[in-house]
Scaffold this motif. Sequence first.
Motif, short mmCIF file in Angstrom:
data_model
loop_
_atom_site.label_atom_id
_atom_site.label_comp_id
_atom_site.label_asym_id
_atom_site.label_seq_id
_atom_site.Cartn_x
_atom_site.Cartn_y
_atom_site.Cartn_z
N LEU B 160 -47.93 -15.52 35.49
CA LEU B 160 -46.54 -15.58 34.50
C LEU B 160 -45.79 -14.28 34.43
CD1 LEU B 160 -47.20 -17.85 31.32
CD2 LEU B 160 -45.97 -18.31 32.88
N SER B 161 -44.51 -13.80 34.13
CA SER B 161 -43.58 -12.51 33.81
C SER B 161 -42.91 -13.21 33.73
CB SER B 161 -43.56 -12.07 35.69
OG SER B 161 -42.93 -12.82 36.34
N TYR B 162 -42.48 -12.48 32.70
CA TYR B 162 -41.11 -12.69 31.70
C TYR B 162 -40.28 -11.64 32.32
CZ TYR B 162 -37.61 -11.52 27.75
OH TYR B 162 -37.15 -10.95 26.90
N VAL B 163 -38.60 -12.34 32.46
CA VAL B 163 -38.18 -11.58 33.19
C VAL B 163 -36.56 -11.33 32.45
CG1 VAL B 163 -35.59 -12.00 34.67
CG2 VAL B 163 -37.91 -13.49 34.82
N SER B 164 -36.39 -9.95 32.51
CA SER B 164 -35.35 -8.87 31.38
C SER B 164 -34.36 -9.33 31.73
CB SER B 164 -36.09 -7.93 31.35
OG SER B 164 -37.04 -7.77 30.89
N ASP B 165 -33.05 -9.68 31.19
CA ASP B 165 -31.56 -8.99 31.15
C ASP B 165 -31.30 -10.81 31.56
OD1 ASP B 165 -31.79 -6.26 31.12
OD2 ASP B 165 -31.33 -6.14 32.81
N HIS B 166 -32.20 -11.46 31.41
CA HIS B 166 -32.07 -12.92 32.00
C HIS B 166 -30.82 -13.70 31.48
CE1 HIS B 166 -32.38 -17.07 32.90
NE2 HIS B 166 -32.50 -17.57 31.91
N CYS B 167 -30.41 -13.35 29.75
CA CYS B 167 -29.73 -13.82 29.05
C CYS B 167 -28.65 -12.30 28.52
CB CYS B 167 -30.50 -13.80 28.33
SG CYS B 167 -28.61 -13.79 26.54
N GLN B 168 -27.39 -12.69 28.97
CA GLN B 168 -25.84 -11.56 28.66
C GLN B 168 -25.11 -12.19 28.05
OE1 GLN B 168 -26.26 -8.73 30.39
NE2 GLN B 168 -27.55 -9.27 31.11
N PRO B 169 -25.01 -11.62 26.51
CA PRO B 169 -23.32 -11.92 25.95
C PRO B 169 -22.62 -13.03 26.79
CG PRO B 169 -23.86 -9.12 25.73
CD PRO B 169 -24.54 -9.64 27.07
N GLY B 170 -22.43 -13.61 25.42
CA GLY B 170 -21.71 -14.58 25.44
C GLY B 170 -21.89 -16.03 26.16
N ASN B 171 -23.88 -16.02 26.57
CA ASN B 171 -24.20 -17.22 27.34
C ASN B 171 -23.89 -18.30 26.15
OD1 ASN B 171 -26.31 -15.72 29.08
ND2 ASN B 171 -24.11 -16.71 29.98
N ARG B 172 -24.25 -18.90 26.54
CA ARG B 172 -23.94 -20.38 25.73
C ARG B 172 -24.73 -22.30 26.41
NH1 ARG B 172 -19.84 -24.32 25.57
NH2 ARG B 172 -18.97 -23.54 27.18
N VAL B 173 -25.25 -22.29 25.37
CA VAL B 173 -26.37 -23.68 25.50
C VAL B 173 -25.63 -24.60 23.89
CG1 VAL B 173 -28.73 -22.86 24.12
CG2 VAL B 173 -28.30 -24.52 25.88
N THR B 174 -25.58 -26.01 24.85
CA THR B 174 -25.04 -26.88 23.85
C THR B 174 -26.48 -27.84 23.88
OG1 THR B 174 -22.46 -26.02 23.89
CG2 THR B 174 -23.55 -28.21 22.92
N LEU B 175 -26.94 -28.78 22.56
CA LEU B 175 -27.48 -30.16 22.01
C LEU B 175 -27.39 -30.46 21.79
CD1 LEU B 175 -30.71 -27.92 21.18
CD2 LEU B 175 -30.25 -28.46 23.64
N ARG B 176 -27.17 -32.38 22.45
CA ARG B 176 -26.30 -33.13 22.38
C ARG B 176 -27.32 -33.91 21.15
NH1 ARG B 176 -24.05 -36.71 26.26
NH2 ARG B 176 -26.20 -37.66 26.57
N PHE B 177 -27.68 -34.29 20.11
CA PHE B 177 -28.20 -35.47 19.91
C PHE B 177 -28.13 -36.56 19.85
CE2 PHE B 177 -28.92 -30.85 18.46
CZ PHE B 177 -30.17 -30.44 17.88
N GLU B 178 -29.65 -37.46 20.16
CA GLU B 178 -29.45 -38.68 20.62
C GLU B 178 -30.21 -39.58 19.53
OE1 GLU B 178 -27.31 -38.53 23.17
OE2 GLU B 178 -28.09 -37.61 24.40
N MET B 179 -30.74 -38.16 18.61
CA MET B 179 -31.38 -39.87 17.29
C MET B 179 -31.06 -38.73 16.39
SD MET B 179 -35.25 -39.68 18.30
CE MET B 179 -36.48 -39.58 16.73
#
Lengths: 212, 240
Positions: B160-179
Amino acid sequence: MIIESTLRPENAVSRTTVNAGDHYIGVVKRGQTLRILDLEGNQAADTLFFSAADTAEHYSAMDTVREQGAVYLTAGSKLISSEGRTMLTLTADTCGRHDTLGGACASESNTVRYDLEKRHMHSCRDNWMQAIVNHPEYGLTKRDITHNINFFMNVPVTADGGLTFEDGISAPGKYVEMVAEMDVIVLVSNCPQLNNPCNGYDPTPIELLVWE
Amino acid sequence: MTHDAHYTTHLPGGHHWSLRLRRGTTLTLTAKQADSNVGLLCYNPENLLERLNLPDTLKAQHTFKLTQGHCLYSDMGRIFASITHDDLGWHDSVGGNLMPHHLLAKGWQPVSYQQAHNDWTRTGFDAFLVELAKYGLGRRDMAANLNLFSRVESDDAGKLSYVSDHCQPGNRVTLRFEMDTLVLLHTCPHPLDPAADYPRRGVDIALGIAEAPNEDDPCYRSRPENARGFANNRLYHLGL
């Protein structure tokens, strides 16, 4: 990593055969060695561990994977608890690789993986439910049933983030052995899965051996 | 697909929150700094014994990472949420939580509330325990969590290795709830984050209303397993 054991079956203090689709629950004391033996090959032994002193402390797949820096288990791997402690250390392994990411089959997940109408087939999760209901003395309930080890299963992860299910790399007589670093409750479902080729659609018995 | 934000707030780095999201709502998280991390767990508020099951989530979708098009499965074969938007392409499924012993090992000085007030160093482990306790849950109930915005890779040998600098400011993720879903969140650092000091990286949170998914929905169509997962949700909403 292939490391053979020097322990001899005739010196074991207990030997228990677990048929396919059956469960085992029992205590292995600190310092004792547990061997899980794949009697006929390509079987999956879905295993959970709990601290016998405090069953809220249990085997943690993610803590184990992270702390050893590797997704597969083999000789040398430490099985880490939900509190960050070593529960058992794998001391011998003639298989070479064991999965702890794939989880256990369940009546409910079988509906997703295979077909909605596969829900009535026996599964590891139902097997564990049967074990904890039959043995209330261990104080375990459904909330304790968490993410497990699939001894003898081969679930390769790819560098681009895929997860694949490959034919087993186990064979008749292959085993994995571990020494307990604390008193642990061992809960095993000898997998009854009939829907995928991991066991050649022919689930077979395992044997559990314990040495002092 | 855009959603009107009905509520927005900010969760500062090193903090935690829990909220019940209704079926048909969305949760959008926006990273404010590079290498943000959000720990996430899901429970069924009608039956707290039903919870996020990452092994089932991974094997149902033949994936080690989570991204747009993937669904988050409960241990009962149902879908808590779909990932309907993702700027990153990879969210970590195996890193688990920052534990108290990591603070010392990393040299991230444990700072008490007495010393630092709201800037004390909290662990994801303790953050989740605090939120779990609010619903009568405890150590037995803490399932494996997602680490949104973080990336942990495996090579062919399983290292395993952790990847630095993967996330940048402004990155967005949306979850839609199905229940209906009880969501636990924390913004404590990823346990493999190599930062020299305890990193405080917060996220913006927006809650919105989703359009109901149909059979052309990308999450529904991304795998045949997901169509069956949505079918299980339909049975659940019938009362089965």
